[in-house]
Write an enzyme that holds these catalytic residues in place. Structure first.
Site, PDB file in Angstrom:
ATOM      1  N   ARG A 201      31.148  50.137  29.114  1.00  0.00           N
ATOM      2  CA  ARG A 201      31.506  48.822  28.582  1.00  0.00           C
ATOM      3  C   ARG A 201      33.014  48.727  28.351  1.00  0.00           C
ATOM      4  O   ARG A 201      33.605  49.552  27.688  1.00  0.00           O
ATOM      5  CB  ARG A 201      30.773  48.555  27.263  1.00  0.00           C
ATOM      6  CG  ARG A 201      29.271  48.366  27.399  1.00  0.00           C
ATOM      7  CD  ARG A 201      28.631  48.241  26.033  1.00  0.00           C
ATOM      8  NE  ARG A 201      28.776  49.456  25.251  1.00  0.00           N
ATOM      9  CZ  ARG A 201      28.413  49.564  23.965  1.00  0.00           C
ATOM     10  NH1 ARG A 201      27.907  48.528  23.333  1.00  0.00           N
ATOM     11  NH2 ARG A 201      28.564  50.713  23.330  1.00  0.00           N
TER      12      ARG A 201
ATOM     13  N   CYS B 202      34.567  48.637  21.022  1.00  0.00           N
ATOM     14  CA  CYS B 202      35.100  48.342  19.684  1.00  0.00           C
ATOM     15  C   CYS B 202      36.616  48.198  19.642  1.00  0.00           C
ATOM     16  O   CYS B 202      37.139  47.121  19.378  1.00  0.00           O
ATOM     17  CB  CYS B 202      34.679  49.440  18.701  1.00  0.00           C
ATOM     18  SG  CYS B 202      32.964  49.310  18.149  1.00  0.00           S
TER      19      CYS B 202
ATOM     20  N   ARG C 153      14.969  48.071  30.059  1.00  0.00           N
ATOM     21  CA  ARG C 153      15.376  48.956  28.967  1.00  0.00           C
ATOM     22  C   ARG C 153      14.193  49.283  28.068  1.00  0.00           C
ATOM     23  O   ARG C 153      13.986  50.446  27.700  1.00  0.00           O
ATOM     24  CB  ARG C 153      16.489  48.282  28.167  1.00  0.00           C
ATOM     25  CG  ARG C 153      16.888  48.973  26.857  1.00  0.00           C
ATOM     26  CD  ARG C 153      17.579  50.282  27.091  1.00  0.00           C
ATOM     27  NE  ARG C 153      18.208  50.768  25.871  1.00  0.00           N
ATOM     28  CZ  ARG C 153      18.624  52.016  25.696  1.00  0.00           C
ATOM     29  NH1 ARG C 153      18.486  52.908  26.667  1.00  0.00           N
ATOM     30  NH2 ARG C 153      19.193  52.380  24.564  1.00  0.00           N
TER      31      ARG C 153
ATOM     32  N   THR D 249      29.813  43.658  14.998  1.00  0.00           N
ATOM     33  CA  THR D 249      31.178  43.456  14.519  1.00  0.00           C
ATOM     34  C   THR D 249      31.613  42.015  14.737  1.00  0.00           C
ATOM     35  O   THR D 249      31.512  41.488  15.847  1.00  0.00           O
ATOM     36  CB  THR D 249      32.143  44.403  15.245  1.00  0.00           C
ATOM     37  OG1 THR D 249      31.720  45.742  15.050  1.00  0.00           O
ATOM     38  CG2 THR D 249      33.557  44.242  14.700  1.00  0.00           C
TER      39      THR D 249
ATOM     40  N   ASP E 176      14.227  44.065  22.452  1.00  0.00           N
ATOM     41  CA  ASP E 176      15.331  43.808  23.368  1.00  0.00           C
ATOM     42  C   ASP E 176      14.837  42.873  24.466  1.00  0.00           C
ATOM     43  O   ASP E 176      13.674  42.972  24.899  1.00  0.00           O
ATOM     44  CB  ASP E 176      15.855  45.112  23.981  1.00  0.00           C
ATOM     45  CG  ASP E 176      17.283  44.985  24.493  1.00  0.00           C
ATOM     46  OD1 ASP E 176      18.186  45.601  23.915  1.00  0.00           O
ATOM     47  OD2 ASP E 176      17.497  44.250  25.485  1.00  0.00           O
TER      48      ASP E 176
ATOM     49  N   THR F 134      29.052  42.012  20.537  1.00  0.00           N
ATOM     50  CA  THR F 134      29.949  40.874  20.267  1.00  0.00           C
ATOM     51  C   THR F 134      31.194  41.055  21.133  1.00  0.00           C
ATOM     52  O   THR F 134      32.205  41.603  20.688  1.00  0.00           O
ATOM     53  CB  THR F 134      30.329  40.804  18.771  1.00  0.00           C
ATOM     54  OG1 THR F 134      30.654  42.125  18.299  1.00  0.00           O
ATOM     55  CG2 THR F 134      29.194  40.250  17.940  1.00  0.00           C
TER      56      THR F 134
END
Length: 427
Positions: A334, A263, A42, A123, A37, A88
């Site tokens: 998010r 999503c 993180r 995705t 990453d 994405t």
């Protein structure tokens, strides 16, 4: 390396968020794994055995000789299978933002060697892997796709915060750039997914299957949200209507609510983007998106009307929003739609406090400019919005939550946490 399926491979996981980290942990039970990453903080947290997303147990991160975390690109040179799990998102115009995917592909182009396989889990719209990502790897590496290196696509199905339907218990769609690679990729995932796999006939089929999963769910919620708007005008309790209709065996039991997250509120735009690119103007999908994208404003407006009808002065009224994450008992903020409620209330010149013990205060401040309050004061608010159904709020009970309000206040139970008579408004 394609001649046999063995455990001598080293898998590189690109992106260590809600999708990549659980994948890295599971694969490391069988193979050597490098979790990569670009976020140094993180990576250091994971090295210290701390996962702030709460997707894996901290003990799974320590004392694991097969799992290493890194932010150094050169550490990827030992890998021969790469799995990309970067986000994405969409931009302010609801257009797919492939920047993270493009950068990940450029990175892999530097280190991929002959015989390697790249598997994408992010995705995307149908065709993105072969039309956008792989040409980048070819250009940077100088290698030829399906001759020197190969590809697969296996869409992620992680449900953040869900401790029942975890990675290994969800059937995995797999695909590959050749029949041989498709079988190889399928076998690879089958080695860790106890629920089994479904091998799609092509990468595009796998991409399309993923993007319609969330689009279908988005549309189902949209029609329920529209029902709620209608029933509110008719002074009918939406939950009671849904419970009655739900007695029929084939009625789909969705509930009204805010549709956020990484999503469901994003993926439909990937599909509609590609549809319009090939000359088709989607109608139903975009109509559902308009309804769901407007629910935050709708909630705020309903609260303002109720406060006004109770003879409470709107200007500078104090409102408490309970919950900021996009779903209950999950730290993921998010694309949370709670921000839409907050912005709309502030546009009415209301003083808004936001409380959420699950959300990371630094992340909320950085991403949304919101400073979370860390304590709740009794008798302080003119309006209370119960926006997220955290167990913490359920345990408080309606009396303790109402105690946070002034003698005259309005409680809006967005998530139907309590009964129909316990709140002043419900979605």
């Amino acid at each position: 390396m394609l001649e046999s399926f063995n455990k001598k491979m080293t898998i590189g996981i690109i992106g260590l968020g809600y999708v990549g980290l659980p994948l890295a942990v599971e694969f490391s039970k069988e193979y050597s794994v490098i979790g990569f990453d670009i976020n140094k903080k993180r990576v250091q947290e994971l090295r210290d055995g701390l996962d702030l997303t709460k997707e894996v147990n901290n003990e799974e991160l320590t004392n694991n000789e097969k799992l290493n975390f890194s932010y150094e690109e050169k550490d990827l040179t030992v890998c021969n299978i790469y799995i990309v799990t970067v986000p994405t998102p969409i931009d302010d115009n609801n257009t797919p933002d492939l920047t993270p995917l493009i950068k990940a592909s450029e990175l892999l182009g530097k280190y991929i060697t002959k015989g390697d396989i790249v598997i994408y889990e992010s995705t995307v719209y149908p065709g993105a892997t072969e039309e956008v990502c792989l040409p980048i790897i070819e250009k940077v590496s100088g290698l030829v796709f399906n001759q020197d290196f190969f590809a697969g696509y296996s869409p992620e199905r992680i449900n953040p915060g869900d401790k029942v339907n975890t990675l290994t218990k969800i059937m995995k769609i797999t695909s590959g750039s050749t029949p041989e690679i498709a079988t190889y990729v399928d076998n690879l995932y089958n080695s860790i997914i106890t629920a089994g796999t479904h091998k799609a006939s092509s990468i595009k089929v796998a991409e399309a299957a993923k993007v319609i999963e969330n689009t279908q769910r988005d549309l189902n919620i949209a029609i329920i949200n529209e029902f709620a708007k209608i029933f509110n005008r008719l002074d009918i309790d939406t939950e009671e209507v849904l419970n009655a209709a739900g007695t029929k065996w084939n009625f789909l039991k969705f509930k009204p609510g805010l549709v956020g997250g990484h999503c469901i509120s994003v993926d439909p735009y990937y599909l509609t983007h590609k549809a319009q690119e090939v000359g088709y103007r989607p109608e139903v999908i975009l109509a559902g998106r308009r309804i769901n994208d407007g629910m935050g404003e709708y909630v705020a407006t309903q609260l303002v009307k109720k406060i006004s009808s109770n003879k409470i002065h709107i200007d500078e009224a104090k409102v408490l929003v309970l919950g900021f994450t996009f779903k209950g008992d999950c730290p993921d903020v998010r694309n949370t739609k709670i921000i839409d409620i907050i912005k709309e209330l502030k546009d009415f010149n209301m003083d808004v406090d936001v409380y959420d013990s699950w959300a990371n205060p630094d992340e909320v401040k950085h991403e949304y400019g919101i400073s979370l309050v860390n304590q709740l004061n009794k008798g302080h608010y003119d309006g209370i919005v119960l926006a997220v159904d955290h167990d913490e709020f359920k345990a408080m009970g309606v009396e303790k939550i109402r105690a946070l309000g002034k003698e005259k206040h309005v409680l809006y139970d967005v998530k139907h946490v309590f009964g129909s008579t316990d709140s002043d408004i419900r979605l």
